[in-house]
Design a protein around this motif. Structure first.
Motif, PDB file in Angstrom:
ATOM      1  N   ALA A   1     -28.767  13.974 -48.904  1.00  0.00           N
ATOM      2  CA  ALA A   1     -30.220  13.775 -49.004  1.00  0.00           C
ATOM      3  C   ALA A   1     -30.756  14.325 -50.319  1.00  0.00           C
ATOM      4  O   ALA A   1     -31.614  13.711 -50.960  1.00  0.00           O
ATOM      5  CB  ALA A   1     -30.929  14.433 -47.823  1.00  0.00           C
ATOM      6  N   LEU A   2     -30.237  15.464 -50.737  1.00  0.00           N
ATOM      7  CA  LEU A   2     -30.660  16.043 -52.010  1.00  0.00           C
ATOM      8  C   LEU A   2     -30.213  15.170 -53.180  1.00  0.00           C
ATOM      9  O   LEU A   2     -30.972  14.951 -54.130  1.00  0.00           O
ATOM     10  CB  LEU A   2     -30.124  17.468 -52.147  1.00  0.00           C
ATOM     11  N   HIS A   3     -28.994  14.653 -53.105  1.00  0.00           N
ATOM     12  CA  HIS A   3     -28.507  13.749 -54.154  1.00  0.00           C
ATOM     13  C   HIS A   3     -29.338  12.471 -54.208  1.00  0.00           C
ATOM     14  O   HIS A   3     -29.693  12.005 -55.293  1.00  0.00           O
ATOM     15  CB  HIS A   3     -27.031  13.410 -53.950  1.00  0.00           C
ATOM     16  N   LEU A   4     -29.644  11.900 -53.046  1.00  0.00           N
ATOM     17  CA  LEU A   4     -30.462  10.681 -53.010  1.00  0.00           C
ATOM     18  C   LEU A   4     -31.854  10.919 -53.588  1.00  0.00           C
ATOM     19  O   LEU A   4     -32.453  10.004 -54.152  1.00  0.00           O
ATOM     20  CB  LEU A   4     -30.578  10.153 -51.583  1.00  0.00           C
ATOM     21  N   ALA A   5     -32.359  12.117 -53.445  1.00  0.00           N
ATOM     22  CA  ALA A   5     -33.673  12.468 -54.001  1.00  0.00           C
ATOM     23  C   ALA A   5     -33.562  12.809 -55.488  1.00  0.00           C
ATOM     24  O   ALA A   5     -34.536  13.215 -56.105  1.00  0.00           O
ATOM     25  CB  ALA A   5     -34.279  13.628 -53.222  1.00  0.00           C
TER      26      ALA A   5
ATOM     27  N   ASP B   1     -28.837  32.319 -36.962  1.00  0.00           N
ATOM     28  CA  ASP B   1     -28.492  32.264 -35.547  1.00  0.00           C
ATOM     29  C   ASP B   1     -27.470  31.167 -35.227  1.00  0.00           C
ATOM     30  O   ASP B   1     -27.032  31.042 -34.092  1.00  0.00           O
ATOM     31  CB  ASP B   1     -29.742  32.098 -34.688  1.00  0.00           C
ATOM     32  N   LEU B   2     -27.052  30.400 -36.236  1.00  0.00           N
ATOM     33  CA  LEU B   2     -26.036  29.369 -36.027  1.00  0.00           C
ATOM     34  C   LEU B   2     -24.635  29.971 -36.127  1.00  0.00           C
ATOM     35  O   LEU B   2     -24.427  30.967 -36.818  1.00  0.00           O
ATOM     36  CB  LEU B   2     -26.178  28.266 -37.074  1.00  0.00           C
ATOM     37  N   ALA B   3     -23.682  29.335 -35.478  1.00  0.00           N
ATOM     38  CA  ALA B   3     -22.272  29.732 -35.614  1.00  0.00           C
ATOM     39  C   ALA B   3     -21.818  29.439 -37.038  1.00  0.00           C
ATOM     40  O   ALA B   3     -22.387  28.594 -37.720  1.00  0.00           O
ATOM     41  CB  ALA B   3     -21.414  28.964 -34.608  1.00  0.00           C
ATOM     42  N   ALA B   4     -20.787  30.114 -37.491  1.00  0.00           N
ATOM     43  CA  ALA B   4     -20.318  29.993 -38.876  1.00  0.00           C
ATOM     44  C   ALA B   4     -20.004  28.546 -39.258  1.00  0.00           C
ATOM     45  O   ALA B   4     -20.412  28.085 -40.329  1.00  0.00           O
ATOM     46  CB  ALA B   4     -19.091  30.870 -39.084  1.00  0.00           C
ATOM     47  N   ASP B   5     -19.295  27.816 -38.411  1.00  0.00           N
ATOM     48  CA  ASP B   5     -18.968  26.422 -38.722  1.00  0.00           C
ATOM     49  C   ASP B   5     -20.218  25.552 -38.774  1.00  0.00           C
ATOM     50  O   ASP B   5     -20.317  24.653 -39.604  1.00  0.00           O
ATOM     51  CB  ASP B   5     -17.988  25.850 -37.696  1.00  0.00           C
ATOM     52  N   GLU B   6     -21.163  25.818 -37.886  1.00  0.00           N
ATOM     53  CA  GLU B   6     -22.398  25.037 -37.868  1.00  0.00           C
ATOM     54  C   GLU B   6     -23.239  25.314 -39.116  1.00  0.00           C
ATOM     55  O   GLU B   6     -23.904  24.417 -39.644  1.00  0.00           O
ATOM     56  CB  GLU B   6     -23.208  25.330 -36.598  1.00  0.00           C
ATOM     57  N   LYS B   7     -23.204  26.534 -39.625  1.00  0.00           N
ATOM     58  CA  LYS B   7     -23.906  26.858 -40.878  1.00  0.00           C
ATOM     59  C   LYS B   7     -23.371  25.994 -42.019  1.00  0.00           C
ATOM     60  O   LYS B   7     -24.128  25.421 -42.794  1.00  0.00           O
ATOM     61  CB  LYS B   7     -23.727  28.335 -41.238  1.00  0.00           C
ATOM     62  N   LYS B   8     -22.044  25.898 -42.110  1.00  0.00           N
ATOM     63  CA  LYS B   8     -21.431  25.089 -43.166  1.00  0.00           C
ATOM     64  C   LYS B   8     -21.786  23.613 -42.997  1.00  0.00           C
ATOM     65  O   LYS B   8     -22.059  22.919 -43.972  1.00  0.00           O
ATOM     66  CB  LYS B   8     -19.916  25.259 -43.157  1.00  0.00           C
ATOM     67  N   ARG B   9     -21.778  23.150 -41.744  1.00  0.00           N
ATOM     68  CA  ARG B   9     -22.112  21.741 -41.499  1.00  0.00           C
ATOM     69  C   ARG B   9     -23.555  21.452 -41.907  1.00  0.00           C
ATOM     70  O   ARG B   9     -23.824  20.432 -42.544  1.00  0.00           O
ATOM     71  CB  ARG B   9     -21.877  21.374 -40.035  1.00  0.00           C
ATOM     72  N   LEU B  10     -24.481  22.339 -41.572  1.00  0.00           N
ATOM     73  CA  LEU B  10     -25.878  22.120 -41.931  1.00  0.00           C
ATOM     74  C   LEU B  10     -26.040  22.048 -43.455  1.00  0.00           C
ATOM     75  O   LEU B  10     -26.691  21.142 -43.986  1.00  0.00           O
ATOM     76  CB  LEU B  10     -26.774  23.225 -41.353  1.00  0.00           C
ATOM     77  N   ALA B  11     -25.438  22.977 -44.163  1.00  0.00           N
ATOM     78  CA  ALA B  11     -25.531  22.975 -45.627  1.00  0.00           C
ATOM     79  C   ALA B  11     -24.900  21.714 -46.210  1.00  0.00           C
ATOM     80  O   ALA B  11     -25.484  21.060 -47.082  1.00  0.00           O
ATOM     81  CB  ALA B  11     -24.865  24.226 -46.196  1.00  0.00           C
TER      82      ALA B  11
ATOM     83  N   GLY C   1     -33.528  21.607 -42.498  1.00  0.00           N
ATOM     84  CA  GLY C   1     -33.162  22.675 -41.579  1.00  0.00           C
ATOM     85  C   GLY C   1     -32.998  24.052 -42.184  1.00  0.00           C
ATOM     86  O   GLY C   1     -32.610  24.993 -41.492  1.00  0.00           O
ATOM     87  N   LEU C   2     -33.280  24.201 -43.478  1.00  0.00           N
ATOM     88  CA  LEU C   2     -33.143  25.508 -44.111  1.00  0.00           C
ATOM     89  C   LEU C   2     -34.450  26.293 -43.995  1.00  0.00           C
ATOM     90  O   LEU C   2     -35.536  25.710 -43.901  1.00  0.00           O
ATOM     91  CB  LEU C   2     -32.744  25.355 -45.583  1.00  0.00           C
ATOM     92  N   LYS C   3     -34.325  27.600 -44.004  1.00  0.00           N
ATOM     93  CA  LYS C   3     -35.473  28.490 -43.865  1.00  0.00           C
ATOM     94  C   LYS C   3     -35.920  28.959 -45.247  1.00  0.00           C
ATOM     95  O   LYS C   3     -35.113  29.420 -46.049  1.00  0.00           O
ATOM     96  CB  LYS C   3     -35.089  29.703 -43.004  1.00  0.00           C
TER      97      LYS C   3
END
Length: 126
Positions: free
Chosen positions: A80-84, A64-74, A43-45
Motif C-alpha cells: 500500500a505504501l509503494h502504491l501510494a 499487543d500482537l504476537a511476534a509473527d503477527e507484528k511482522k505480518r502487519l508491517a 494498523g500502525l499506532k
C-alpha cells in the motif's frame, strides 16, 4: 532521537527497535499528513514528541500482537505504501515474505478492478 528515514533518505523505515520487540516505522521529518494517516489506516499506532506540537512523529506496530503477527502487519503495509508512491525500507528481521506477497496480490487486484463504490467513469462516445 534518531530518525532512520531521514538518515537513509526514505519516507518510511520499518525496523525492530534495539533491545525491544517493538516494530517501529520512522517517517521522514516533515512527512505529509497523508503518509501518517495511511500508516494509521494500515494498523500502525501514531506517536508524537512532544505531544500537541510534535517535532518528531513515528509509528509502531501494536505491542499487543504476537511476534509473527507484528511482522505480518508491517509486511502487509508495504504494498500500500509503494502504491501510494512512498519510498519504503523494511529490515529483514521484520519482513514476512508470504504476508507481503498476499498483500501485493490483493493490492493489484483492487487496482485492476475498481470497487463498486468507486466505479470507473463512463466513457462518452462521439
Amino acid at each position: 532521537m534518531a530518525n532512520l528515514a531521514d538518515e537513509y533518505g526514505t519516507d518510511v523505515e520499518f525496523y525492530v527497535k534495539a533491545l525491544t520487540t517493538t516494530i517501529h516505522a520512522d517517517t521522514r521529518t516533515g512527512a505529509p499528513a497523508a503518509l501518517h494517516d495511511l500508516l494509521e489506516q494500515l494498523g500502525l499506532k501514531r506517536h508524537e514528541y512532544p505531544a500537541g506540537a510534535p517535532l518528531y512523529i513515528w509509528h509502531t506496530v501494536p505491542d499487543d500482537l504476537a511476534a509473527d503477527e507484528k511482522k505480518r502487519l508491517a509486511s502487509r503495509a508495504l504494498p500500500a505504501l509503494h502504491l501510494a508512491r512512498y519510498k519504503v525500507n523494511c529490515s529483514p528481521d521484520v519482513f514476512d515474505e508470504a504476508a507481503f506477497q498476499q498483500a501485493a496480490h490483493e493490492a493489484r487486484a483492487r487496482t485492476a478492478h475498481p470497487s463498486p463504490r468507486n466505479p470507473a467513469p463512463a466513457r462518452r462516445t462521439p
